[in-house]
Scaffold this active site. Structure first.
Site, mmCIF file in Angstrom:
data_model
loop_
_atom_site.group_PDB
_atom_site.id
_atom_site.type_symbol
_atom_site.label_atom_id
_atom_site.label_comp_id
_atom_site.label_asym_id
_atom_site.label_seq_id
_atom_site.Cartn_x
_atom_site.Cartn_y
_atom_site.Cartn_z
ATOM 1 N N TYR A 242 -19.482 76.196 -6.378
ATOM 2 C CA TYR A 242 -20.250 75.117 -5.748
ATOM 3 C C TYR A 242 -21.084 74.346 -6.768
ATOM 4 O O TYR A 242 -21.296 73.143 -6.619
ATOM 5 C CB TYR A 242 -21.142 75.680 -4.642
ATOM 6 N N GLU B 213 -19.724 82.092 3.891
ATOM 7 C CA GLU B 213 -18.579 82.706 3.224
ATOM 8 C C GLU B 213 -18.895 84.121 2.756
ATOM 9 O O GLU B 213 -18.026 85.002 2.795
ATOM 10 C CB GLU B 213 -18.136 81.818 2.059
#
Length: 311
Positions: free
Chosen positions: A95, A137
């Site tokens: 990310y 997640e």
């Protein structure tokens, strides 16, 4: 938390995103994948080739901007994206890479300095969204790891059987190379497979629905050899033309929430083309639920263009 001023700045970019969102996201992907080439083994390069991935990201960024006051309305979509991320073994550090290149892309495409408050606003928004997705997640990875037969990340499987259903559709039977247990997945779910694509020189992942109900011994995927932009699909053509029984590939744990919601009710399964694959798994799952009494009625409609039902 985003300030009201930051939210206003993001909302002011909505017209630009509507008019040039795909230009921005296409630039972003080219920038990131050229500077971090190892990510090519994570992203679908077929969708890079036909522009689908840039368009999908542009729509997602636009939707986020339009709902910046209440992003909770996007939670069902975010959950679906997180499931796909887990199937691709995307981790928290990824990310940071995406965020860096996305902000620089906004700056470079819109000719806005990185020090500008608009970039700061989008940076804050991205951090909030990334934190939400990373947390979601993390929970999915933890759940997969503790399931019987479950795992997180990539696991090596062997092709133990290959059946040509038609000239363009093949079923591949995949067994774990470690001979350990398989999870009791939900019919309708998908897996990601990752293989080396010789024409590219690196690995590529793809998602395929499981085309059989869980059996504890193997997974089955049924793959149509695709043509994208008048060229053979990278993964589907490799699976069809080059991979044979005994070959190895990487597989992620079953994922997704496309399934029969209530097996006690009457269920109608409608499909067309290769879309039959999850339907076959659902049908098998329904008929296995109760073979003695109270089996729900099942209607199964197939397009006249469908190949025969897999054995």
């Amino acid at each position: 938390m985003l300030t009201s001023q930051q939210k206003t700045l993001i909302q002011q970019t909505i017209p630009v995103l509507k008019a040039n969102g795909t230009v921005l996201t296409d630039y972003f992907y080219h920038r990131m994948l050229s500077q971090v080439p190892e990510l090519r083994e994570t992203f679908n390069m077929g969708h890079q080739r036909d522009g689908k991935q840039a368009k999908a990201l542009a729509n997602a960024v636009l939707a986020y901007a339009e709902n910046i006051d209440d992003p909770s309305v996007l939670l069902p979509v975010i959950t679906m994206i997180c499931q796909k991320h887990v199937s691709l073994n995307i981790q928290a550090p990824d990310y940071s890479i995406v965020g860096e290149h996305l902000l620089h892309s906004i700056s470079e495409v819109l000719s806005v300095p990185m020090e500008d408050e608009l970039i700061g606003a989008w940076g804050a928004a991205y951090q909030e969204l990334a934190a939400l997705m990373i947390d979601t997640e993390k929970k999915i990875y933890a759940q997969l790891a503790k399931e019987q037969g479950g795992w997180s990340g990539w696991r090596e499987f062997t092709i133990v059987k290959k059946v040509a259903e038609t000239a363009k559709v093949s079923s591949l039977y995949l067994a774990p190379t470690d001979n350990l247990a398989l999870p009791d997945y939900l019919p309708g779910q998908y897996i990601s497979v990752r293989i080396n694509v010789p024409s590219l020189g690196y690995k590529q992942p793809r998602q395929y629905s499981l085309s059989t109900a869980p059996n504890g011994q193997f997974f089955r995927i049924t793959v149509k050899e695709e043509m994208l932009s008048q060229e053979p699909g990278y993964v589907s053509s490799t699976l069809h033309q080059q991979m044979q029984v005994g070959d190895l590939l990487e597989v992620s744990a079953p994922m997704g929430d496309f399934r029969v919601k209530d097996a006690t009710k009457h269920n109608v399964l409608i499909s067309a083309g290769i879309g039959i694959t999850p339907m076959v798994a659902m049908l098998e799952g329904l008929t296995q639920k109760d073979n003695s009494t109270s089996l729900p009625a099942i209607s199964f409609f197939m397009s006249h263009k469908m190949p025969h039902t897999m054995p």
